[in-house]
Design an enzyme around this catalytic site. Structure first.
Site, mmCIF file in Angstrom:
data_model
loop_
_atom_site.group_PDB
_atom_site.id
_atom_site.type_symbol
_atom_site.label_atom_id
_atom_site.label_comp_id
_atom_site.label_asym_id
_atom_site.label_seq_id
_atom_site.Cartn_x
_atom_site.Cartn_y
_atom_site.Cartn_z
ATOM 1 N N ARG A 222 -44.851 84.965 59.728
ATOM 2 C CA ARG A 222 -45.597 84.588 58.702
ATOM 3 C C ARG A 222 -46.956 84.212 59.372
ATOM 4 O O ARG A 222 -47.091 84.177 60.429
ATOM 5 C CB ARG A 222 -45.123 83.094 58.153
ATOM 6 N N ASN B 53 -50.042 81.884 60.053
ATOM 7 C CA ASN B 53 -50.146 80.510 60.562
ATOM 8 C C ASN B 53 -51.707 80.035 60.650
ATOM 9 O O ASN B 53 -52.461 80.377 59.807
ATOM 10 C CB ASN B 53 -49.548 80.337 62.062
ATOM 11 N N ASN C 202 -51.935 80.050 67.177
ATOM 12 C CA ASN C 202 -52.302 78.492 66.843
ATOM 13 C C ASN C 202 -53.639 78.263 67.524
ATOM 14 O O ASN C 202 -54.172 78.950 68.351
ATOM 15 C CB ASN C 202 -51.298 77.356 67.390
ATOM 16 N N ASP D 19 -51.190 72.551 69.842
ATOM 17 C CA ASP D 19 -50.951 72.960 68.238
ATOM 18 C C ASP D 19 -52.547 73.164 68.044
ATOM 19 O O ASP D 19 -53.216 74.027 68.435
ATOM 20 C CB ASP D 19 -50.316 71.821 67.641
#
Length: 291
Positions: A100, A102, A148, A198
């Site tokens: 997917r 991100n 990320n 992150d």
């Protein structure tokens, strides 16, 4: 030095992500990836609105120069012009992989840089892509587990990129004219303590603010890669950050309750909330996709 962490909105997101400050409307946007829901907050009035999306995942969002938002829906990008108007497809980034979309961010020339990630969180199926304003998709590189932490230096000529499940952050030289990355090099390595870097954002001094999923902290790194500040949070899972407010001096942090046990959630009533921190620096206006 004690830093006060406020609750901007108690949103209870399973996986809150991608906070973006819109200086035109003085509103903050963010997503709950796995619900999937688009959120909007007017901090001055406290008015909060949300809109569920017909998707499995709402990976991230970006502001558009012509108005509205660019939404990462599963593996495609769609323009949301108005709340009650159907989304308009711009590009299908990938097909045929258990991935997917991100994290993503727009550079100074209005191009979106966005990554894909493995839904199983361990296979190197992902890639980083550049999406041009006309919808052309260019693959920059692959061998990524969880894309990320995409951010740009104040001059726009350095791109930062994180692979959370490899516990590493890299920096690249970005040629703003041709949109090509060069000179990949390590920026921060977390393999020894297995921290999970992150989302990130950049302040006016060119320092990189980073959220540590599962670590309960955010940290600031100098452009040379030195950690010079750590702020502890009342939640285990901070996910991403941005500066907002009329002076871009409020640091907003999205969080998540994903992976927490029932006991941990009971002990962390703010898990999944939007947090705000004052007095830690000033940010830069968010670039807009030149749709």
């Amino acid at each position: 030095m004690t830093t006060r962490v406020e609750v901007a909105y108690q949103s209870n997101n399973r996986l809150g992500e991608t906070p973006l400050w819109c200086g035109r409307t003085n509103r903050l946007w963010w997503v709950d990836i796995e619900e999937p829901t688009l959120h909007c907050l007017d901090p001055a009035s406290g008015v909060h609105k949300q809109q569920s999306q017909a998707a499995s995942f709402l990976g991230s969002c970006a502001l558009c120069e012509t108005g509205g938002l660019l939404l990462a829906v599963d593996l495609g990008l769609h323009h949301r012009r108005l709340p009650d108007v159907p989304l308009v497809a711009l590009a299908q980034v990938e097909k045929g992989l258990d991935n997917r979309l991100n994290d993503g961010r727009v550079d100074q020339r209005g191009r979106l840089w966005i990554g894909t990630m493995d839904n199983a969180l361990h296979r190197p199926n992902g890639s980083l892509y550049r999406v041009d304003p006309d919808g052309t998709v260019v693959r920059a590189f692959g061998d990524v587990i969880v894309s990320n932490g995409i951010a740009f230096s104040p001059q726009g000529t350095t791109l930062y990129f994180t692979d959370t499940r490899r516990h590493r952050t890299w920096s690249f030289d970005l040629d703003l004219d041709d949109g090509v990355l060069h000179n990949r090099r390590p920026f921060a390595d977390f393999t020894s303590d297995r921290q999970r870097p992150d989302g990130t954002c950049i302040d006016q001094d060119g320092c990189i603010w980073m959220a540590f999923f599962g670590g309960g902290t955010i940290g600031r790194y100098t452009p040379g890669g030195r950690l010079d500040r750590v702020i502890e949070l009342p939640v285990t899972n901070p996910t991403c950050l941005c500066f907002g407010g009329s002076e871009l001096d409020t640091l907003y942090v999205t969080t998540a309750w994903k992976f927490l046990t029932d006991e941990q959630r009971a002990a962390e009533p703010l898990a999944g909330s939007l947090l705000a921190i004052e007095g830690v620096g000033k940010g830069l206006p968010e670039n807009r996709f030149a749709l």
